[in-house]
Design a protein around this motif. Structure first.
Motif, PDB file in Angstrom:
ATOM      1  N   PHE A   1       8.192   3.711  -3.445  1.00 32.65           N
ATOM      2  CA  PHE A   1       7.927   2.494  -2.922  1.00 32.65           C
ATOM      3  C   PHE A   1       6.829   2.299  -1.895  1.00 32.65           C
ATOM      4  O   PHE A   1       6.586   3.254  -1.338  1.00 32.65           O
ATOM      5  CB  PHE A   1       9.084   1.841  -2.330  1.00 32.65           C
ATOM      6  N   MET A   2       5.921   1.288  -1.996  1.00 34.37           N
ATOM      7  CA  MET A   2       4.957   1.163  -1.056  1.00 34.37           C
ATOM      8  C   MET A   2       5.324   0.102   0.171  1.00 34.37           C
ATOM      9  O   MET A   2       6.238  -0.375   0.054  1.00 34.37           O
ATOM     10  CB  MET A   2       3.897   0.408  -1.963  1.00 34.37           C
ATOM     11  N   ARG A   3       4.564   0.187   1.228  1.00 30.95           N
ATOM     12  CA  ARG A   3       4.804  -0.746   2.339  1.00 30.95           C
ATOM     13  C   ARG A   3       3.944  -1.623   2.330  1.00 30.95           C
ATOM     14  O   ARG A   3       2.937  -1.948   1.674  1.00 30.95           O
ATOM     15  CB  ARG A   3       4.580   0.160   3.918  1.00 30.95           C
ATOM     16  N   ARG A   4       4.626  -2.857   2.824  1.00 32.08           N
ATOM     17  CA  ARG A   4       3.886  -4.156   2.820  1.00 32.08           C
ATOM     18  C   ARG A   4       2.756  -4.048   3.698  1.00 32.08           C
ATOM     19  O   ARG A   4       3.048  -3.730   5.237  1.00 32.08           O
ATOM     20  CB  ARG A   4       4.955  -5.378   3.151  1.00 32.08           C
ATOM     21  N   VAL A   5       1.626  -4.598   3.322  1.00 29.43           N
ATOM     22  CA  VAL A   5       0.624  -4.818   4.344  1.00 29.43           C
ATOM     23  C   VAL A   5       0.418  -5.999   4.735  1.00 29.43           C
ATOM     24  O   VAL A   5      -0.029  -6.441   6.129  1.00 29.43           O
ATOM     25  CB  VAL A   5      -0.527  -3.993   3.687  1.00 29.43           C
ATOM     26  N   GLY A   6       0.539  -7.266   4.060  1.00 24.60           N
ATOM     27  CA  GLY A   6       0.433  -8.556   4.545  1.00 24.60           C
ATOM     28  C   GLY A   6       0.168  -9.454   3.387  1.00 24.60           C
ATOM     29  O   GLY A   6       0.158  -9.119   2.129  1.00 24.60           O
ATOM     30  N   ILE A   7      -0.056 -10.708   3.555  1.00 26.06           N
ATOM     31  CA  ILE A   7      -0.020 -11.647   2.701  1.00 26.06           C
ATOM     32  C   ILE A   7      -1.663 -11.759   1.975  1.00 26.06           C
ATOM     33  O   ILE A   7      -2.601 -11.556   2.943  1.00 26.06           O
ATOM     34  CB  ILE A   7      -0.048 -13.134   3.169  1.00 26.06           C
ATOM     35  N   GLY A   8      -2.148 -11.584   0.809  1.00 32.84           N
ATOM     36  CA  GLY A   8      -3.358 -11.639   0.397  1.00 32.84           C
ATOM     37  C   GLY A   8      -3.510 -11.971  -1.005  1.00 32.84           C
ATOM     38  O   GLY A   8      -2.864 -12.952  -1.522  1.00 32.84           O
ATOM     39  N   GLY A   9      -4.622 -11.368  -1.589  1.00 30.86           N
ATOM     40  CA  GLY A   9      -4.921 -11.725  -3.068  1.00 30.86           C
ATOM     41  C   GLY A   9      -5.806 -10.519  -3.403  1.00 30.86           C
ATOM     42  O   GLY A   9      -6.161  -9.722  -2.891  1.00 30.86           O
ATOM     43  N   HIS A  10      -6.610 -10.977  -4.541  1.00 30.48           N
ATOM     44  CA  HIS A  10      -7.575 -10.081  -5.232  1.00 30.48           C
ATOM     45  C   HIS A  10      -8.981 -10.481  -4.503  1.00 30.48           C
ATOM     46  O   HIS A  10      -9.271 -11.570  -4.276  1.00 30.48           O
ATOM     47  CB  HIS A  10      -7.718 -10.198  -6.432  1.00 30.48           C
TER      48      HIS A  10
ATOM     49  N   GLU B   1       0.796  -1.146   0.053  1.00 27.35           N
ATOM     50  CA  GLU B   1       0.034  -0.230  -0.033  1.00 27.35           C
ATOM     51  C   GLU B   1       0.694   1.306   0.298  1.00 27.35           C
ATOM     52  O   GLU B   1       1.980   1.371   0.740  1.00 27.35           O
ATOM     53  CB  GLU B   1      -0.886  -0.153   1.083  1.00 27.35           C
ATOM     54  N   CYS B   2       0.442   2.225  -0.749  1.00 30.14           N
ATOM     55  CA  CYS B   2       1.234   3.403  -0.826  1.00 30.14           C
ATOM     56  C   CYS B   2       0.897   4.472   0.339  1.00 30.14           C
ATOM     57  O   CYS B   2      -0.239   4.607   0.616  1.00 30.14           O
ATOM     58  CB  CYS B   2       0.702   4.186  -2.118  1.00 30.14           C
ATOM     59  N   ASP B   3       1.633   5.050   0.846  1.00 32.60           N
ATOM     60  CA  ASP B   3       1.452   5.777   2.129  1.00 32.60           C
ATOM     61  C   ASP B   3       1.126   7.206   1.583  1.00 32.60           C
ATOM     62  O   ASP B   3       0.383   7.874   2.345  1.00 32.60           O
ATOM     63  CB  ASP B   3       2.525   5.871   3.143  1.00 32.60           C
ATOM     64  N   THR B   4       1.287   7.686   0.347  1.00 30.73           N
ATOM     65  CA  THR B   4       1.021   8.762  -0.169  1.00 30.73           C
ATOM     66  C   THR B   4      -0.329   8.996  -0.640  1.00 30.73           C
ATOM     67  O   THR B   4      -1.007   9.760  -0.228  1.00 30.73           O
ATOM     68  CB  THR B   4       1.936   9.271  -1.557  1.00 30.73           C
ATOM     69  N   CYS B   5      -1.056   7.975  -1.541  1.00 25.61           N
ATOM     70  CA  CYS B   5      -2.107   8.072  -2.354  1.00 25.61           C
ATOM     71  C   CYS B   5      -3.222   6.943  -1.753  1.00 25.61           C
ATOM     72  O   CYS B   5      -4.179   6.957  -2.047  1.00 25.61           O
ATOM     73  CB  CYS B   5      -1.895   8.024  -3.694  1.00 25.61           C
ATOM     74  N   GLY B   6      -2.643   5.922  -0.887  1.00 24.42           N
ATOM     75  CA  GLY B   6      -3.602   4.798  -0.732  1.00 24.42           C
ATOM     76  C   GLY B   6      -3.852   3.823  -1.579  1.00 24.42           C
ATOM     77  O   GLY B   6      -4.537   2.729  -1.261  1.00 24.42           O
ATOM     78  N   GLU B   7      -3.060   3.847  -2.692  1.00 23.50           N
ATOM     79  CA  GLU B   7      -3.113   2.701  -3.784  1.00 23.50           C
ATOM     80  C   GLU B   7      -2.845   1.492  -3.258  1.00 23.50           C
ATOM     81  O   GLU B   7      -1.685   1.531  -2.580  1.00 23.50           O
ATOM     82  CB  GLU B   7      -2.343   3.254  -4.976  1.00 23.50           C
ATOM     83  N   ARG B   8      -3.342   0.316  -3.344  1.00 20.53           N
ATOM     84  CA  ARG B   8      -2.857  -0.970  -3.143  1.00 20.53           C
ATOM     85  C   ARG B   8      -2.497  -1.687  -4.405  1.00 20.53           C
ATOM     86  O   ARG B   8      -3.174  -1.536  -5.262  1.00 20.53           O
ATOM     87  CB  ARG B   8      -3.932  -1.773  -2.426  1.00 20.53           C
ATOM     88  N   SER B   9      -1.526  -2.544  -4.168  1.00 13.21           N
ATOM     89  CA  SER B   9      -1.141  -3.549  -5.232  1.00 13.21           C
ATOM     90  C   SER B   9      -0.637  -4.975  -4.752  1.00 13.21           C
ATOM     91  O   SER B   9      -0.328  -5.114  -3.552  1.00 13.21           O
ATOM     92  CB  SER B   9       0.061  -2.818  -5.868  1.00 13.21           C
ATOM     93  N   LEU B  10      -0.995  -6.131  -5.546  1.00 11.39           N
ATOM     94  CA  LEU B  10      -0.651  -7.430  -5.118  1.00 11.39           C
ATOM     95  C   LEU B  10       0.647  -7.834  -6.061  1.00 11.39           C
ATOM     96  O   LEU B  10       0.752  -7.812  -7.152  1.00 11.39           O
ATOM     97  CB  LEU B  10      -1.757  -8.157  -5.779  1.00 11.39           C
ATOM     98  N   GLY B  11       1.629  -7.864  -5.253  1.00  9.13           N
ATOM     99  CA  GLY B  11       2.825  -8.212  -5.828  1.00  9.13           C
ATOM    100  C   GLY B  11       3.788  -7.070  -6.294  1.00  9.13           C
ATOM    101  O   GLY B  11       4.974  -7.336  -6.927  1.00  9.13           O
ATOM    102  N   GLU B  12       3.215  -6.026  -6.435  1.00  9.53           N
ATOM    103  CA  GLU B  12       4.229  -5.026  -7.072  1.00  9.53           C
ATOM    104  C   GLU B  12       4.542  -4.097  -6.122  1.00  9.53           C
ATOM    105  O   GLU B  12       3.775  -3.461  -5.370  1.00  9.53           O
ATOM    106  CB  GLU B  12       3.287  -3.982  -8.092  1.00  9.53           C
ATOM    107  N   GLN B  13       5.764  -3.758  -5.858  1.00 15.15           N
ATOM    108  CA  GLN B  13       6.305  -2.922  -4.771  1.00 15.15           C
ATOM    109  C   GLN B  13       6.241  -1.268  -5.057  1.00 15.15           C
ATOM    110  O   GLN B  13       6.332  -0.554  -3.883  1.00 15.15           O
ATOM    111  CB  GLN B  13       7.578  -3.227  -4.301  1.00 15.15           C
TER     112      GLN B  13
END
Length: 66
Positions: free
Chosen positions: A35-44, A15-27
């Motif tokens: 660079f985004m921070r790791r939130v946890g293990i997951g999926g779509h 998850e991006c601390d600046t805009c809140g965008e989330r991504s799976l597998g992309e840092q």
């Protein structure tokens, strides 16, 4: 539990601390180019296709074995 010896990047939600965008597998955030921070293990999410962690889905923390 997810064994440490298995690669986890493609199943990790970031998850991006600046805009809140989330991504799976992309840092790296595609909007902010930071660079985004790791939130946890997951999926779509099957109903909305948003990236969601297992902890958010089931309401408990996931433990990674050492």
């Amino acid at each position: 539990r997810v064994p440490r010896s298995q690669p986890r990047r493609e199943i990790t939600v970031y998850e991006c601390d600046t805009c809140g965008e989330r991504s799976l597998g992309e840092q790296r955030c595609t909007q902010c180019h930071t660079f985004m921070r790791r939130v946890g293990i997951g999926g779509h999410c099957p109903s909305c296709e948003e990236s969601i962690t297992i902890s958010e889905l089931i309401g408990t923390d996931l433990i990674v074995e050492p």
